[in-house]
Each structure stands twice: as structure tokens, then as C-alpha cells.
Design an enzyme around this catalytic site. Structure first.
Site, PDB file in Angstrom:
ATOM      1  N   CYS A  73       0.839  -1.200   0.000  1.00  0.00           N
ATOM      2  CA  CYS A  73       0.000   0.000   0.000  1.00  0.00           C
ATOM      3  C   CYS A  73       0.871   1.244   0.000  1.00  0.00           C
ATOM      4  CB  CYS A  73      -0.915   0.021   1.216  1.00  0.00           C
ATOM      5  SG  CYS A  73      -1.917   1.521   1.316  1.00  0.00           S
ATOM      6  N   CYS A  81      -0.959   6.735   6.715  1.00  0.00           N
ATOM      7  CA  CYS A  81      -2.225   6.133   7.123  1.00  0.00           C
ATOM      8  C   CYS A  81      -2.019   5.162   8.289  1.00  0.00           C
ATOM      9  CB  CYS A  81      -2.848   5.409   5.933  1.00  0.00           C
ATOM     10  SG  CYS A  81      -4.326   4.461   6.339  1.00  0.00           S
ATOM     11  N   CYS A  84      -3.320   0.224   8.877  1.00  0.00           N
ATOM     12  CA  CYS A  84      -2.620  -1.068   8.941  1.00  0.00           C
ATOM     13  C   CYS A  84      -1.395  -0.955   9.834  1.00  0.00           C
ATOM     14  CB  CYS A  84      -2.188  -1.517   7.545  1.00  0.00           C
ATOM     15  SG  CYS A  84      -3.554  -1.980   6.457  1.00  0.00           S
ATOM     16  N   CYS A 159      -7.890   1.876  -0.988  1.00  0.00           N
ATOM     17  CA  CYS A 159      -7.454   1.173   0.220  1.00  0.00           C
ATOM     18  C   CYS A 159      -7.282  -0.279  -0.169  1.00  0.00           C
ATOM     19  CB  CYS A 159      -8.487   1.319   1.336  1.00  0.00           C
ATOM     20  SG  CYS A 159      -8.107   0.340   2.813  1.00  0.00           S
ATOM     21  N   GLN A 240     -18.850 -10.149  10.517  1.00  0.00           N
ATOM     22  CA  GLN A 240     -17.409 -10.336  10.389  1.00  0.00           C
ATOM     23  C   GLN A 240     -16.901  -9.662   9.116  1.00  0.00           C
ATOM     24  OE1 GLN A 240     -15.081 -11.605  12.423  1.00  0.00           O
ATOM     25  NE2 GLN A 240     -16.639 -11.855  14.002  1.00  0.00           N
ATOM     26  N   TYR A 269     -24.349 -11.809  23.420  1.00  0.00           N
ATOM     27  CA  TYR A 269     -23.882 -10.832  22.420  1.00  0.00           C
ATOM     28  C   TYR A 269     -24.130 -11.434  21.030  1.00  0.00           C
ATOM     29  CZ  TYR A 269     -21.035  -9.755  26.609  1.00  0.00           C
ATOM     30  OH  TYR A 269     -20.590  -9.518  27.888  1.00  0.00           O
ATOM     31  N   GLU A 293     -29.197 -10.324  22.816  1.00  0.00           N
ATOM     32  CA  GLU A 293     -28.563  -9.191  22.141  1.00  0.00           C
ATOM     33  C   GLU A 293     -29.233  -7.902  22.623  1.00  0.00           C
ATOM     34  OE1 GLU A 293     -26.676  -6.484  20.148  1.00  0.00           O
ATOM     35  OE2 GLU A 293     -25.983  -8.571  20.035  1.00  0.00           O
ATOM     36  N   ASP A 341     -19.630 -13.708  22.446  1.00  0.00           N
ATOM     37  CA  ASP A 341     -18.808 -12.958  21.495  1.00  0.00           C
ATOM     38  C   ASP A 341     -18.864 -11.491  21.898  1.00  0.00           C
ATOM     39  OD1 ASP A 341     -17.412 -11.994  19.335  1.00  0.00           O
ATOM     40  OD2 ASP A 341     -18.949 -12.443  17.850  1.00  0.00           O
ATOM     41  N   CYS A 368     -11.996 -10.772  19.962  1.00  0.00           N
ATOM     42  CA  CYS A 368     -11.262  -9.997  18.964  1.00  0.00           C
ATOM     43  C   CYS A 368     -10.108  -9.222  19.574  1.00  0.00           C
ATOM     44  CB  CYS A 368     -12.207  -9.038  18.226  1.00  0.00           C
ATOM     45  SG  CYS A 368     -13.018  -7.830  19.300  1.00  0.00           S
TER      46      CYS A 368
END
Length: 418
Positions: A73, A81, A84, A159, A240, A269, A293, A341, A368
Site C-alpha cells: 500500500c 495512514c 494497517c 485502500c 465479520q 452478544y 442481544e 462474542d 477480537c
């Protein structure tokens, strides 16, 4: 200001959580971005707010790691940027670095020193995987992404990690008056863009189907495919980001849960019902899956997605200590399996302890953030559960982020000595 702007040479040490590596200079820790372990680099300090550490960018590589590659990139690199973290790293090495971070967090925060961690590659390669993104908009209406730890917007015309039609729908166009633009592309190729004002509130949305066709009426649902089923979610709602991640996570959750006919499964969740819907066919006629939820729109999507599964229910409510106590009372009995989750901050100690108190035979935790996972694994450990399985997935190539699925089971009595 301290060391901000100061340049010096360092030998880079191990990777750390946060997309950087650790070095030392004059007795202080230096968190170095754009580097790799064992490299010799020239750094420039970008932030110095704490007495014990500062942050810096590697602006020149004096001795390079064999795993260093050219960044694909043109917008990535020191001062550019911040989307990443690992554009300069071979993809296989990125996965090894992520595994090292997960191991380190479990050792440091959960006291588990011998956890084997492998971060698995997902199909599709390291670029053009991001199917959902939020782009910032500067005061001139130009879209882009922010610099690392900054509000400054780096204007982009592409991107490379974003699926091309989604990137093209936002970048290179003007968005006057907007604060940000959300974009997503669904499994059918429909691209949804949602303009946000400067408070983050959505103000308008637009859906373009493949071939540039606009629907006759506004469409608020996106089509997704995972676990052998079709799903609907809000156009730019949570799903996702990597197209292969939902299938991979469903497979890992199902493997660890090993649900048996007649069991009660609690899916916390639950979002649009992905995990609960995937497990519902396995509970049989006498089983039950309860999806919980807090978001009303996600609950509506889950209701629609699970309508053909008579043993699946959707409950709207908060997954906090108070809400979970009420939920467990209404459930009428302890769950056999819990799937959770949680958001990036994790479930937290209170929720983890309450879930451990149910005595569920299996708790399957989708995470995550490795630090949040490790903190919650520690809370479960203090309440009598042990980590019995762990899988990692590279669902966010080129970034520091990693998705994990952990299996927690009751520790049971300690073996008697002989």
C-alpha cells in the site's frame, strides 16, 4: 514534549500487543511501529506522555529482518495512514507475530505459560478482504483514514485491503459536510454506503447492486452466507469483516461446543444470531438455544434469520451483571453450553464469574482482543474453569488484530496424590 521529535538508533526486541515492537533507550521502553524483532533501526519519537515509555516510528532500517517486505500500500508507513500495522511484514510472519502476542497476553494476564497458539490463515490472501469499513472525511469533504493515534485524515484514492467495489464507492468522491462514511459489500455484491455527521449519527444511506442498479425502494438489509445458511443484517451493521471469517468461526464454535440433543445453549452478544443459528439444529426437539442481544435492529435481524428454527429464541437485553442475573433466573435452569462474542473490551470479571457460576459444561468464547480474552480467562480460572482449547484466525491481515475462539471447561477436582 520530552523526547518528541528526537531520533536515535535502537535494536528492536519482541512484538507487543498494539501493532508495535519493544525496544529500550537510556533506560526507557520505546514502543516502535514499522519495525520487526531483531532489526536495527533509526527511530523518531512521536509521543512522549509517560515517564516509563514513549512511542516512536522506525524511519530508517539499518539491519532488516528477513521477514521484511515492500509495503503493497503506497499510503502506509511512518507518519502516513494508520489503518494497517504490518504492511511491511511477510504474511506468514504476521501470523507468527499475532500468535506470539496471544501467548504473551495469556502468560502475563492469565498466568498461563504453556499455551500453544497457532494463528490460521483464511482464504483470499492479505489484500482486498475488508468487506466493511468506516472512512473518515476531512473538512473539505475528502475521504480517507486517520494517521495512527491522530485525528488527522490521510486522504486516499484507494485502500488495498478493502474489497474494491466498496473502496470505490467512497474513495475518490467528495462527501461535503460528512464526518465519516460507512461502507459494506454483502455476499450478493450489493454495496451499502451510509453518511454520518460529525457526531457519528447516520444521516443518509444508499444501496447499489452489482452492475450499478439502484433498488426501487431503500434497502436496509444486506445478504450474508455462513454456516450453510443465508443471513440478513443491516446494510452496514455488524458482521465479520473478512468474507471467510464467519464460516471459520462458526466451525470453531461448533467444534468446541459439541452440542448434544436436549441441551440448552445460551448465545450472548448474539448479534444477528450467527452462532445460535448454527448450533440450533443440533439441540434436537427437546433442546433450546437462547440468543441474547441488546441492539434492537440486530434482534430484529436475528428474529428473521432464526424464524425457521423452532428451538431458537431471541431475547433483547444487556449482557451485564444485572441483566445476566435476570436472564439466568428467567431461563429456568442452568445452560449446558454458553457461547459469547463480547465487544473488544471483553465480558469483564463480573459477567465471567456469573457465567462460571452456572456450571455450564462448556463456555465457548469468541474474542477480537487478546488482552481482553486473557483477562476474562483469568476471571474464569479464579472461578473454577480452565482453558481447554484455543484457535486463532488471521481475520484481519496487515493489521495487529486477531480473532480467537477459546474453550473453557470446569477444572474439576485436582487429582489425588499417590
Amino acid at each position: 514534549m520530552g523526547w518528541v521529535g528526537t531520533e536515535f538508533e535502537v535494536t528492536v526486541g519482541p512484538v507487543a500487543h498494539g501493532g508495535h515492537c519493544v525496544a529500550r533507550h537510556e533506560g526507557r521502553v520505546v514502543f516502535v511501529r514499522h519495525s520487526l524483532p531483531d532489526e536495527r533501526v533509526l527511530v523518531r519519537v512521536t509521543e512522549d506522555r509517560h515517564p516509563g515509555f514513549c512511542r516512536a516510528d522506525a524511519i530508517e532500517v539499518l539491519e532488516a529482518s528477513p521477514a521484511r517486505v515492500e509495503r503493497p500500500c503506497p499510503y502506509s508507513g511512518p507518519g502516513r495512514c494508520g489503518g494497517c500495522d504490518w504492511q511491511h511484514v511477510d504474511p506468514a510472519e504476521q501470523r507468527r507475530l499475532k500468535a506470539a502476542v496471544v501467548r504473551e497476553q495469556l502468560a502475563r494476564l492469565a498466568g498461563l505459560d504453556d499455551v500453544a497458539v497457532v494463528v490460521e490463515e483464511l482464504p483470499g490472501g492479505p489484500l482486498r478482504w475488508r468487506s466493511r469499513a468506516r472512512f473518515a472525511v476531512d473538512r473539505n469533504g475528502a475521504p480517507g483514514l486517520r494517521r495512527h493515534r491522530s485525528h488527522d485524515v490521510v486522504v486516499l484514492d484507494d485502500c488495498p485491503i478493502t474489497v474494491e467495489p466498496a473502496a470505490q464507492a467512497v474513495l475518490g468522491r467528495s462527501w461535503p459536510g460528512a464526518g465519516a462514511v460507512d461502507v459494506s459489500i454483502d455476499s450478493a455484491g450489493a454495496v451499502t454506503t451510509s453518511r454520518l455527521d460529525r457526531t457519528g449519527r447516520p444521516t443518509s444511506s444508499r444501496v447499489v447492486r452489482p452492475g450499478g442498479e439502484l433498488p426501487e425502494e431503500p434497502v436496509t438489509r444486506a445478504e450474508r452466507r455462513a454456516g450453510g445458511r443465508d443471513w440478513e443484517v443491516e446494510g452496514t451493521g455488524f458482521w465479520q469483516v473478512h468474507p471467510a471469517a464467519a464460516d471459520a468461526l462458526v466451525g470453531a464454535v461448533a467444534e468446541f461446543a459439541a452440542v448434544r440433543p436436549g441441551e440448552t445453549v445460551l448465545d450472548l452478544y448474539a448479534g444477528a444470531g450467527l452462532f445460535g443459528g448454527a448450533l440450533a439444529p443440533t439441540v434436537g426437539e427437546t433442546g433450546r438455544v437462547v440468543c441474547v442481544e441488546s441492539d434492537a435492529a440486530a434482534c430484529a435481524a436475528a428474529d428473521a434469520n432464526l424464524a425457521d428454527l423452532p428451538h431458537a429464541e431471541v431475547w433483547q437485553g444487556d449482557v451485564d451483571a444485572e441483566g445476566l442475573r435476570e436472564l439466568l433466573e428467567e431461563l429456568g435452569g442452568p445452560p449446558d453450553v454458553v457461547v459469547l462474542d463480547p465487544p473488544r473490551a471483553g465480558a469483564g470479571q463480573a459477567v465471567s464469574r456469573l457465567l462460571a457460576g452456572t456450571g455450564a459444561r462448556a463456555v465457548v468464547y469468541v474474542a477480537c482482543d487478546p488482552a481482553a480474552l486473557a483477562r476474562d480467562v483469568a476471571a474464569f480460572g479464579e472461578a473454577g474453569y480452565r482453558l481447554a482449547g484455543l484457535r486463532g484466525f488471521d481475520a484481519f491481515p496487515m493489521t495487529q488484530h486477531v480473532e480467537c475462539v477459546a474453550l473453557l471447561v470446569p477444572a474439576g477436582p485436582a487429582p489425588s496424590g499417590g
